[in-house]
Design a protein around this motif. Structure first.
Motif, PDB file in Angstrom:
ATOM      1  N   ALA A 138      54.976  58.038 143.519  1.00  0.00           N
ATOM      2  CA  ALA A 138      54.242  56.779 143.407  1.00  0.00           C
ATOM      3  C   ALA A 138      54.310  56.253 141.974  1.00  0.00           C
ATOM      4  CB  ALA A 138      52.793  56.964 143.849  1.00  0.00           C
ATOM      5  N   GLU A 139      54.241  57.157 140.997  1.00  0.00           N
ATOM      6  CA  GLU A 139      54.326  56.733 139.593  1.00  0.00           C
ATOM      7  C   GLU A 139      55.698  56.133 139.276  1.00  0.00           C
ATOM      8  OE1 GLU A 139      54.000  58.411 135.035  1.00  0.00           O
ATOM      9  OE2 GLU A 139      53.586  59.784 136.681  1.00  0.00           O
ATOM     10  N   GLU A 140      56.757  56.663 139.888  1.00  0.00           N
ATOM     11  CA  GLU A 140      58.095  56.096 139.680  1.00  0.00           C
ATOM     12  C   GLU A 140      58.144  54.642 140.157  1.00  0.00           C
ATOM     13  OE1 GLU A 140      61.146  58.487 141.514  1.00  0.00           O
ATOM     14  OE2 GLU A 140      60.435  60.308 140.513  1.00  0.00           O
ATOM     15  N   PHE A 141      57.561  54.370 141.327  1.00  0.00           N
ATOM     16  CA  PHE A 141      57.556  53.007 141.844  1.00  0.00           C
ATOM     17  C   PHE A 141      56.658  52.110 140.985  1.00  0.00           C
ATOM     18  CE2 PHE A 141      59.561  55.032 145.379  1.00  0.00           C
ATOM     19  CZ  PHE A 141      60.345  54.042 145.958  1.00  0.00           C
ATOM     20  N   PHE A 142      55.565  52.647 140.467  1.00  0.00           N
ATOM     21  CA  PHE A 142      54.688  51.923 139.537  1.00  0.00           C
ATOM     22  C   PHE A 142      55.482  51.504 138.301  1.00  0.00           C
ATOM     23  CE2 PHE A 142      52.102  52.685 135.656  1.00  0.00           C
ATOM     24  CZ  PHE A 142      51.218  51.620 135.745  1.00  0.00           C
ATOM     25  N   GLU A 143      56.238  52.452 137.748  1.00  0.00           N
ATOM     26  CA  GLU A 143      57.020  52.171 136.545  1.00  0.00           C
ATOM     27  C   GLU A 143      58.063  51.082 136.792  1.00  0.00           C
ATOM     28  OE1 GLU A 143      59.320  54.577 133.029  1.00  0.00           O
ATOM     29  OE2 GLU A 143      59.330  55.465 135.022  1.00  0.00           O
ATOM     30  N   LEU A 144      58.710  51.118 137.945  1.00  0.00           N
ATOM     31  CA  LEU A 144      59.719  50.111 138.267  1.00  0.00           C
ATOM     32  C   LEU A 144      59.122  48.717 138.413  1.00  0.00           C
ATOM     33  CD1 LEU A 144      61.892  52.126 140.812  1.00  0.00           C
ATOM     34  CD2 LEU A 144      62.525  51.444 138.480  1.00  0.00           C
ATOM     35  N   ALA A 145      57.843  48.622 138.744  1.00  0.00           N
ATOM     36  CA  ALA A 145      57.202  47.328 138.953  1.00  0.00           C
ATOM     37  C   ALA A 145      56.681  46.700 137.661  1.00  0.00           C
ATOM     38  CB  ALA A 145      56.046  47.480 139.941  1.00  0.00           C
ATOM     39  N   ILE A 146      56.654  47.445 136.570  1.00  0.00           N
ATOM     40  CA  ILE A 146      56.135  46.919 135.296  1.00  0.00           C
ATOM     41  C   ILE A 146      57.123  45.903 134.726  1.00  0.00           C
ATOM     42  CG2 ILE A 146      55.526  47.507 132.916  1.00  0.00           C
ATOM     43  CD1 ILE A 146      54.637  50.263 133.982  1.00  0.00           C
ATOM     44  N   ASP A 147      56.639  44.737 134.352  1.00  0.00           N
ATOM     45  CA  ASP A 147      57.470  43.690 133.757  1.00  0.00           C
ATOM     46  C   ASP A 147      57.917  44.152 132.364  1.00  0.00           C
ATOM     47  OD1 ASP A 147      58.672  41.419 132.744  1.00  0.00           O
ATOM     48  OD2 ASP A 147      56.944  40.104 133.054  1.00  0.00           O
ATOM     49  N   PRO A 148      59.231  44.288 132.135  1.00  0.00           N
ATOM     50  CA  PRO A 148      59.677  44.768 130.828  1.00  0.00           C
ATOM     51  C   PRO A 148      59.520  43.725 129.720  1.00  0.00           C
ATOM     52  CG  PRO A 148      61.558  44.296 132.228  1.00  0.00           C
ATOM     53  CD  PRO A 148      60.328  44.092 133.066  1.00  0.00           C
ATOM     54  N   TYR A 149      59.362  42.457 130.073  1.00  0.00           N
ATOM     55  CA  TYR A 149      59.236  41.380 129.095  1.00  0.00           C
ATOM     56  C   TYR A 149      58.044  40.486 129.434  1.00  0.00           C
ATOM     57  CZ  TYR A 149      63.977  42.951 128.265  1.00  0.00           C
ATOM     58  OH  TYR A 149      65.069  43.727 128.006  1.00  0.00           O
ATOM     59  N   PRO A 150      56.829  41.000 129.286  1.00  0.00           N
ATOM     60  CA  PRO A 150      55.662  40.189 129.658  1.00  0.00           C
ATOM     61  C   PRO A 150      55.457  39.030 128.684  1.00  0.00           C
ATOM     62  CG  PRO A 150      54.960  42.192 128.567  1.00  0.00           C
ATOM     63  CD  PRO A 150      56.447  42.294 128.742  1.00  0.00           C
ATOM     64  N   ARG A 151      55.110  37.864 129.231  1.00  0.00           N
ATOM     65  CA  ARG A 151      54.837  36.683 128.406  1.00  0.00           C
ATOM     66  C   ARG A 151      53.486  36.108 128.772  1.00  0.00           C
ATOM     67  NH1 ARG A 151      60.084  32.784 127.910  1.00  0.00           N
ATOM     68  NH2 ARG A 151      61.420  34.280 126.896  1.00  0.00           N
ATOM     69  N   LYS A 152      52.745  35.753 127.756  1.00  0.00           N
ATOM     70  CA  LYS A 152      51.484  35.063 127.980  1.00  0.00           C
ATOM     71  C   LYS A 152      51.819  33.668 128.494  1.00  0.00           C
ATOM     72  CE  LYS A 152      47.027  34.445 125.955  1.00  0.00           C
ATOM     73  NZ  LYS A 152      46.192  35.442 126.577  1.00  0.00           N
ATOM     74  N   GLN A 153      51.036  33.176 129.430  1.00  0.00           N
ATOM     75  CA  GLN A 153      51.317  31.871 130.018  1.00  0.00           C
ATOM     76  C   GLN A 153      51.325  30.807 128.920  1.00  0.00           C
ATOM     77  OE1 GLN A 153      48.786  30.920 133.276  1.00  0.00           O
ATOM     78  NE2 GLN A 153      50.135  29.331 134.014  1.00  0.00           N
ATOM     79  N   GLY A 154      52.378  30.018 128.878  1.00  0.00           N
ATOM     80  CA  GLY A 154      52.507  28.961 127.881  1.00  0.00           C
ATOM     81  C   GLY A 154      53.249  29.398 126.629  1.00  0.00           C
ATOM     82  N   ALA A 155      53.439  30.679 126.432  1.00  0.00           N
ATOM     83  CA  ALA A 155      54.166  31.161 125.248  1.00  0.00           C
ATOM     84  C   ALA A 155      55.658  31.020 125.498  1.00  0.00           C
ATOM     85  CB  ALA A 155      53.826  32.621 124.972  1.00  0.00           C
ATOM     86  N   ASP A 156      56.357  30.463 124.508  1.00  0.00           N
ATOM     87  CA  ASP A 156      57.810  30.383 124.632  1.00  0.00           C
ATOM     88  C   ASP A 156      58.444  30.705 123.287  1.00  0.00           C
ATOM     89  OD1 ASP A 156      57.348  28.100 123.152  1.00  0.00           O
ATOM     90  OD2 ASP A 156      58.235  26.723 124.584  1.00  0.00           O
ATOM     91  N   LEU A 157      59.733  30.904 123.309  1.00  0.00           N
ATOM     92  CA  LEU A 157      60.443  31.289 122.094  1.00  0.00           C
ATOM     93  C   LEU A 157      60.405  30.187 121.049  1.00  0.00           C
ATOM     94  CD1 LEU A 157      63.508  33.191 123.571  1.00  0.00           C
ATOM     95  CD2 LEU A 157      61.541  34.142 122.402  1.00  0.00           C
ATOM     96  N   GLY A 158      60.189  28.938 121.449  1.00  0.00           N
ATOM     97  CA  GLY A 158      60.083  27.830 120.507  1.00  0.00           C
ATOM     98  C   GLY A 158      58.961  28.059 119.516  1.00  0.00           C
TER      99      GLY A 158
END
Length: 182
Positions: A138-158
């Motif tokens: 179950a922990e393996e599937f948990f790890e696969l579901a984690i977003d590797p690049y989380p972004r706060k809503q509205g945040a952009d590279l600009g």
């Protein structure tokens, strides 16, 4: 599958004699387990973790594990480093065969071809003994579901580029900016 003592949510399911309806397993992580999960997976925190699994017989000697993992996690935004809350809901599905199973030997060690569909199920894993660590699965599937690049809503590279424009380009310009007026 071997027992993984490193998994904070390790749960050994005895698969020697499974009930006809299967063996239900519910794993609810306590505060210490959630803190360890956060540390192992590079998260700010794990607010909630729950796995609901069903361990059933499959084919002659095989075992099927199915169910889901749910979690509420907090990560750091890759742009602003502010906390980002996420909810994980991941389906869990895996097949296991005993290490000495004829089906397992023919498929994996006979030197023949094994045809796998990219979108199809994974090939069965092998296990030794009478137990399978369904918590680690179950922990393996948990790890696969984690977003590797989380972004706060509205945040952009600009935003990050605009902030970088305020910094002088050369190292010497940066040093001269630190120089105190005489």
């Amino acid at each position: 599958m071997k027992h993984n003592p490193e998994s904070p949510v390790s749960f050994l399911a005895n698969v020697a004699r499974l009930p006809n309806k299967g063996l239900p397993v519910v794993i609810e992580a306590d505060a210490g387990q959630r803190a360890r999960l956060a540390q192992l997976h590079g998260l700010a925190s794990v607010e909630r973790y729950r796995a609901e699994l069903l361990v059933t017989s499959w084919k002659r000697n095989g075992v099927k594990v199915s169910g889901n993992v749910e979690a509420d996690i907090v990560q750091e935004c890759i742009i602003t480093l502010e906390p980002v809350e996420s909810r994980i809901f991941e389906e869990v599905s895996a097949l296991y065969l005993p290490e000495d199973s004829k089906l397992g030997r023919e498929g994996f060690h006979a030197g023949g071809e094994i045809l796998l569909a990219a979108d199809g199920p994974d090939s069965p894993e092998t296990f030794t003994g009478d137990t399978i660590d369904v918590g680690a699965l179950a922990e393996e599937f948990f790890e696969l579901a984690i977003d590797p690049y989380p972004r706060k809503q509205g945040a952009d590279l600009g935003q990050a580029e605009d902030e970088a424009e305020d910094v002088p380009d050369s190292p010497f310009a940066r040093l001269s900016a630190l120089k105190k007026p005489s």
